[in-house]
Scaffold this motif. Structure first.
Motif, PDB file in Angstrom:
ATOM      1  N   LEU A 160       0.805  -1.221   0.000  1.00 31.83           N
ATOM      2  CA  LEU A 160       0.000   0.000   0.000  1.00 31.83           C
ATOM      3  C   LEU A 160       0.840   1.275   0.000  1.00 31.83           C
ATOM      4  CD1 LEU A 160      -2.700  -1.049   2.625  1.00 31.83           C
ATOM      5  CD2 LEU A 160      -3.006  -0.887   0.149  1.00 31.83           C
ATOM      6  N   ALA A 161       2.065   1.204   0.511  1.00 29.71           N
ATOM      7  CA  ALA A 161       2.844   2.422   0.739  1.00 29.71           C
ATOM      8  C   ALA A 161       3.190   3.151  -0.555  1.00 29.71           C
ATOM      9  CB  ALA A 161       4.115   2.091   1.518  1.00 29.71           C
ATOM     10  N   TRP A 162       3.716   2.435  -1.539  1.00 30.88           N
ATOM     11  CA  TRP A 162       4.154   3.113  -2.759  1.00 30.88           C
ATOM     12  C   TRP A 162       3.020   3.844  -3.467  1.00 30.88           C
ATOM     13  CZ3 TRP A 162       8.599   4.681  -4.634  1.00 30.88           C
ATOM     14  CH2 TRP A 162       9.774   4.106  -4.156  1.00 30.88           C
ATOM     15  N   PRO A 163       1.932   3.154  -3.859  1.00 33.53           N
ATOM     16  CA  PRO A 163       0.870   3.903  -4.559  1.00 33.53           C
ATOM     17  C   PRO A 163       0.172   4.912  -3.662  1.00 33.53           C
ATOM     18  CG  PRO A 163       0.137   1.663  -4.085  1.00 33.53           C
ATOM     19  CD  PRO A 163       1.594   1.717  -3.742  1.00 33.53           C
ATOM     20  N   GLY A 164      -0.024   4.570  -2.376  1.00 32.51           N
ATOM     21  CA  GLY A 164      -0.750   5.465  -1.483  1.00 32.51           C
ATOM     22  C   GLY A 164      -0.013   6.767  -1.228  1.00 32.51           C
ATOM     23  N   PHE A 165       1.270   6.680  -0.889  1.00 30.78           N
ATOM     24  CA  PHE A 165       2.025   7.890  -0.575  1.00 30.78           C
ATOM     25  C   PHE A 165       2.368   8.696  -1.825  1.00 30.78           C
ATOM     26  CE2 PHE A 165       3.236   5.583   3.466  1.00 30.78           C
ATOM     27  CZ  PHE A 165       2.492   6.422   4.278  1.00 30.78           C
ATOM     28  N   THR A 173      10.922  12.377  -6.552  1.00 33.45           N
ATOM     29  CA  THR A 173      11.106  11.016  -6.047  1.00 33.45           C
ATOM     30  C   THR A 173      12.489  10.490  -6.429  1.00 33.45           C
ATOM     31  OG1 THR A 173       8.724  10.608  -6.223  1.00 33.45           O
ATOM     32  CG2 THR A 173      10.161   8.685  -6.072  1.00 33.45           C
ATOM     33  N   TYR A 174      12.904  10.768  -7.646  1.00 36.18           N
ATOM     34  CA  TYR A 174      14.247  10.366  -8.073  1.00 36.18           C
ATOM     35  C   TYR A 174      15.309  11.008  -7.170  1.00 36.18           C
ATOM     36  CZ  TYR A 174      18.589  10.535 -10.744  1.00 36.18           C
ATOM     37  OH  TYR A 174      19.904  10.458 -11.118  1.00 36.18           O
ATOM     38  N   GLY A 175      15.098  12.258  -6.798  1.00 35.71           N
ATOM     39  CA  GLY A 175      16.061  12.949  -5.942  1.00 35.71           C
ATOM     40  C   GLY A 175      16.230  12.278  -4.598  1.00 35.71           C
ATOM     41  N   VAL A 176      15.148  11.731  -4.031  1.00 38.06           N
ATOM     42  CA  VAL A 176      15.246  11.036  -2.743  1.00 38.06           C
ATOM     43  C   VAL A 176      15.911   9.674  -2.918  1.00 38.06           C
ATOM     44  CG1 VAL A 176      13.909   9.945  -0.899  1.00 38.06           C
ATOM     45  CG2 VAL A 176      13.285  12.218  -1.704  1.00 38.06           C
ATOM     46  N   LEU A 177      15.470   8.907  -3.916  1.00 35.27           N
ATOM     47  CA  LEU A 177      15.943   7.538  -4.073  1.00 35.27           C
ATOM     48  C   LEU A 177      17.418   7.462  -4.446  1.00 35.27           C
ATOM     49  CD1 LEU A 177      12.900   5.882  -5.877  1.00 35.27           C
ATOM     50  CD2 LEU A 177      13.426   5.963  -3.434  1.00 35.27           C
ATOM     51  N   SER A 207      19.897  13.330   9.834  1.00 36.79           N
ATOM     52  CA  SER A 207      18.611  13.266  10.526  1.00 36.79           C
ATOM     53  C   SER A 207      17.547  12.751   9.571  1.00 36.79           C
ATOM     54  CB  SER A 207      18.198  14.656  11.042  1.00 36.79           C
ATOM     55  OG  SER A 207      17.804  15.487   9.957  1.00 36.79           O
ATOM     56  N   ASP A 208      16.430  12.352  10.121  1.00 36.34           N
ATOM     57  CA  ASP A 208      15.227  12.039   9.342  1.00 36.34           C
ATOM     58  C   ASP A 208      15.504  11.086   8.190  1.00 36.34           C
ATOM     59  OD1 ASP A 208      13.244  14.110  10.604  1.00 36.34           O
ATOM     60  OD2 ASP A 208      15.070  15.232  10.185  1.00 36.34           O
ATOM     61  N   ILE A 209      16.150   9.966   8.505  1.00 38.64           N
ATOM     62  CA  ILE A 209      16.375   8.938   7.491  1.00 38.64           C
ATOM     63  C   ILE A 209      15.051   8.274   7.127  1.00 38.64           C
ATOM     64  CG2 ILE A 209      17.574   6.785   6.979  1.00 38.64           C
ATOM     65  CD1 ILE A 209      19.790   7.689   8.883  1.00 38.64           C
ATOM     66  N   HIS A 210      14.195   8.061   8.106  1.00 41.58           N
ATOM     67  CA  HIS A 210      12.845   7.540   7.886  1.00 41.58           C
ATOM     68  C   HIS A 210      12.836   6.224   7.113  1.00 41.58           C
ATOM     69  CE1 HIS A 210      10.373  10.709   9.626  1.00 41.58           C
ATOM     70  NE2 HIS A 210      11.198  11.605   9.090  1.00 41.58           N
ATOM     71  N   LEU A 211      13.577   5.235   7.626  1.00 43.00           N
ATOM     72  CA  LEU A 211      13.448   3.897   7.069  1.00 43.00           C
ATOM     73  C   LEU A 211      12.009   3.434   7.239  1.00 43.00           C
ATOM     74  CD1 LEU A 211      16.739   2.262   8.403  1.00 43.00           C
ATOM     75  CD2 LEU A 211      16.309   3.292   6.160  1.00 43.00           C
ATOM     76  N   SER A 212      11.453   2.798   6.209  1.00 47.64           N
ATOM     77  CA  SER A 212      10.017   2.545   6.180  1.00 47.64           C
ATOM     78  C   SER A 212       9.717   1.446   5.179  1.00 47.64           C
ATOM     79  CB  SER A 212       9.291   3.840   5.775  1.00 47.64           C
ATOM     80  OG  SER A 212       9.600   4.155   4.414  1.00 47.64           O
ATOM     81  N   PRO A 213       8.428   1.130   4.959  1.00 49.81           N
ATOM     82  CA  PRO A 213       8.096   0.183   3.885  1.00 49.81           C
ATOM     83  C   PRO A 213       8.530   0.665   2.509  1.00 49.81           C
ATOM     84  CG  PRO A 213       6.240   0.412   5.384  1.00 49.81           C
ATOM     85  CD  PRO A 213       7.248   1.457   5.780  1.00 49.81           C
ATOM     86  N   PRO A 247       7.981   9.346  -0.801  1.00 50.21           N
ATOM     87  CA  PRO A 247       9.444   9.382  -0.920  1.00 50.21           C
ATOM     88  C   PRO A 247       9.853  10.448  -1.935  1.00 50.21           C
ATOM     89  CG  PRO A 247       8.561   7.591  -2.225  1.00 50.21           C
ATOM     90  CD  PRO A 247       7.377   8.221  -1.526  1.00 50.21           C
ATOM     91  N   THR A 248       9.422  11.663  -1.669  1.00 50.81           N
ATOM     92  CA  THR A 248       9.513  12.749  -2.647  1.00 50.81           C
ATOM     93  C   THR A 248       9.900  14.036  -1.940  1.00 50.81           C
ATOM     94  OG1 THR A 248       7.658  11.695  -3.820  1.00 50.81           O
ATOM     95  CG2 THR A 248       8.255  13.934  -4.499  1.00 50.81           C
ATOM     96  N   ARG A 249      10.767  14.808  -2.587  1.00 44.39           N
ATOM     97  CA  ARG A 249      11.116  16.140  -2.093  1.00 44.39           C
ATOM     98  C   ARG A 249      11.044  17.125  -3.255  1.00 44.39           C
ATOM     99  NH1 ARG A 249      14.369  17.159   2.589  1.00 44.39           N
ATOM    100  NH2 ARG A 249      14.395  15.381   4.010  1.00 44.39           N
ATOM    101  N   VAL A 250      10.450  18.271  -2.979  1.00 48.61           N
ATOM    102  CA  VAL A 250      10.350  19.331  -3.979  1.00 48.61           C
ATOM    103  C   VAL A 250      10.760  20.636  -3.308  1.00 48.61           C
ATOM    104  CG1 VAL A 250       8.845  20.614  -5.546  1.00 48.61           C
ATOM    105  CG2 VAL A 250       8.499  18.150  -5.212  1.00 48.61           C
TER     106      VAL A 250
END
Length: 432
Positions: free
Chosen positions: A69-74, A185-189, A217-223, A413-416
Motif C-alpha cells: 500500500l505504501a508506494w501507490p498510497g504515498f 522522487t528520483y532525488g530522494v531515491l 537526521s530524518d532517514i525515515h526507514l520505512s516500507p 518518498p519525494t522532495r520538492v
C-alpha cells in the motif's frame, strides 16, 4: 471541537478533489461517459490507498501489506498536491489562452473576407454551372452511386474553443504534476547530497580546529525506504571520513521486527570518535525503547538525556519532546547540569524548538533536524511557521543552531524544493 475540525478537513478534501475531477475530467469531455467515471474512480481510489497506507503503518499491520500500500498510497498523496497546485495555476492561463484563440480566429476570419467588387462591374461567373432547377412537385433524384467510404471518412466535428482550452490546460497540469513528483522522487531515491558548513565556536581549543561532525537526521526507514536506502546513507557518511557521527532522530517509521533488517547497514558506520543517536518524534510512534536498544546493538551510542566528555568539548543529547507522553521527555538539567561551562558544548536535539532550553543552559551549538526543509513546496511555509529555523545555521544569543533538511522523507518518498542532505559540520576554533 475535534469532531468539528475533522469534519472541516473532510469538507476541504472533498471540495478540492471534486474541483480536480471537474477540471481534469468533466471539463475535458463533451458528455458523461467512461472517462468521467474513470476519473472519479482514480481520485477516490488514490485517496483510499493513501488512507490505507497511513493506517496500516500506524496500526502495525503485516509488513507485506504495508509495502503493497505504501508506494501507490504515498505517491498519490504527493501527486494530488501538485495536481491541485497546477490546476489552480491553470486558472490564470485559461482566460489568456481563450482570449488568444478568439483574437486568432478573428484575424483568420478577416483574412478570408472576399475582396469588394467595384461599382458597375459585373461579377465573374462561377466555374461550376449551377444545377438545373427541379420542377415543383418533383422529388430530387438520388445520387445513383453514393460513396459510403467518403461518408464514413468525414472528419468529426472540432471541439469547441472552451473544450479545447480545458484539454490543453488540464493536460499541461497533469504533465507538470507527474514530472514534478517523478523528479522529486528520483532525488530522494538516489540518496542525499553532502553539505559542508564551518561553525566557529569561541570556547573550542586550538587542537580541535577542523573537527568534523557528520550530521544526519530524518532517514525515515520505512516500507518505502528500506535496506538499500540505508546503505546509500551509510556509504555517503563514511565517504566524508568524519571524526564523529550524529544521528539526530527520526531514524525509522516502523517496528524493530519489520525494519530491523533495513537498519542493519548502520552497523557499518565508521568515525574516529564513534556514532551517537538521539530520539525523534517518529521513534515514539515506532517503539522508542526497542529502537534505542537496537541502535546500541548496531554500534551507536544513544544519548538519552545524557552527556559525554570528549577530548575537546562536551557532547550532550536530549530525548525528543514527543517522549513526554511516555515519561521520557527531554531533561536538559540531567544532560547539561554540573558541567564545566568553560568547555564548549554541542547538543543533539531532534526538534529546533528545543533551542530555547539550549540557550538557557549555555549550549554553544545545537544540531537538529525534524523540519525536512518543508519537504514538499509550499510546505516550507508551514514548517517555517512552526519552527524557529527551517534549515541551515542561525544564531540565538550565544548559541548557534544548525538544522539539517534530513536524508530521507516521511510519507511520499519525494522532495520538492528541499533537497535531502547529510551535513559535515567543521568546527573552527577562534584561537586558531
Amino acid at each position: 471541537m475535534v469532531i468539528l475540525f475533522v469534519l472541516l478537513v473532510l469538507a476541504v478534501l472533498v471540495a478540492a478533489n471534486w474541483y480536480l475531477w471537474r477540471r481534469l475530467f468533466r471539463d475535458t469531455t463533451q458528455a458523461p461517459g467512461a472517462v468521467r467515471r474513470a476519473g472519479a474512480v482514480l481520485i477516490a481510489g488514490g485517496w483510499a490507498l493513501t488512507i490505507a497506507a497511513v493506517a496500516t503503518e500506524r496500526a502495525g499491520a503485516p509488513f507485506w501489506l504495508q509495502r503493497v500500500l505504501a508506494w501507490p498510497g504515498f505517491l498519490w498523496m504527493a501527486l494530488s498536491i501538485y495536481l491541485l497546485l497546477a490546476v489552480v495555476a491553470g486558472e490564470v492561463v485559461r482566460p489568456l489562452l481563450r482570449r488568444f484563440l478568439e483574437r486568432r480566429a478573428g484575424a483568420e476570419t478577416a483574412v478570408r473576407q472576399p475582396e469588394p467588387v467595384p461599382a458597375g462591374t459585373a461579377p465573374m461567373p462561377d466555374r461550376d454551372p449551377e444545377p438545373e432547377p427541379v420542377p415543383a412537385g418533383t422529388a430530387p433524384t438520388p445520387d445513383p452511386d453514393p460513396d459510403p467510404e467518403s461518408a464514413a471518412a468525414a472528419p468529426p466535428p472540432l471541439p469547441s474553443r472552451r473544450l479545447f482550452v480545458s484539454r490543453v490546460v488540464g493536460g499541461a497540469a497533469a504533465a507538470a504534476a507527474v514530472g514534478t513528483v517523478g523528479y522529486g522522487t528520483y532525488g530522494v531515491l538516489k540518496g542525499p547530497t553532502v553539505k559542508r558548513v564551518t561553525v566557529p565556536l569561541a570556547k573550542l581549543p586550538r587542537a580541535a580546529h577542523g573537527y568534523r561532525i557528520a550530521v544526519v537526521s530524518d532517514i525515515h526507514l520505512s516500507p518505502v525506504l528500506g535496506r538499500g536506502f540505508a546503505q546509500k546513507v551509510v556509504d555517503t557518511i563514511n565517504g566524508t571520513q568524519p571524526d564523529l557521527i550524529a544521528v539526530v532522530g527520526d531514524l525509522v517509521d516502523g517496528s524493530v521486527k519489520d525494519l530491523g533488517p533495513a537498519a542493519a547497514p548502520l552497523a557499518q558506520l565508521r568515525a574516529r570518535h564513534g556514532a551517537y543517536f538521539v530520539t525523534g518524534n517518529h521513534e515514539y510512534f515506532s517503539g522508542a525503547e526497542q529502537w534505542v536498544e537496537e541502535v546500541r546493538r548496531l554500534g551507536m551510542r544513544p544519548l538519552e538525556n545524557a552527556r559525554t566528555e570528549l577530548a575537546h568539548f562536551d557532547l550532550a543529547g536530549v530525548n525528543d519532546v514527543s517522549g513526554e507522553s511516555e515519561g521520557q521527555g527531554p531533561d536538559f538539567a540531567k544532560a547539561l547540569g554540573d558541567r564545566d561551562t568553560a568547555r564548549a558544548c554541542v547538543l543533539l536535539a531532534h526538534q529546533p524548538v528545543q533551542i530555547h532550553d539550549a540557550v538557557e543552559h549555555g549550549v554553544d551549538l545545537q544540531l537538529s533536524g525534524h523540519t525536512h526543509g518543508g519537504q514538499l513546496w509550499p510546505g516550507n511555509f508551514i514548517a517555517s511557521a512552526a519552527n524557529p529555523t527551517l534549515a541551515g545555521l542561525e544564531r540565538y544569543g550565544d548559541t548557534q543552531l544548525y538544522v539539517s533538511r534530513g536524508a530521507g522523507a516521511w510519507g511520499p518518498p519525494t522532495r520538492v524544493g528541499a533537497e535531502s542532505d547529510i551535513t559535515v559540520i567543521e568546527l573552527a576554533s577562534k584561537q586558531a
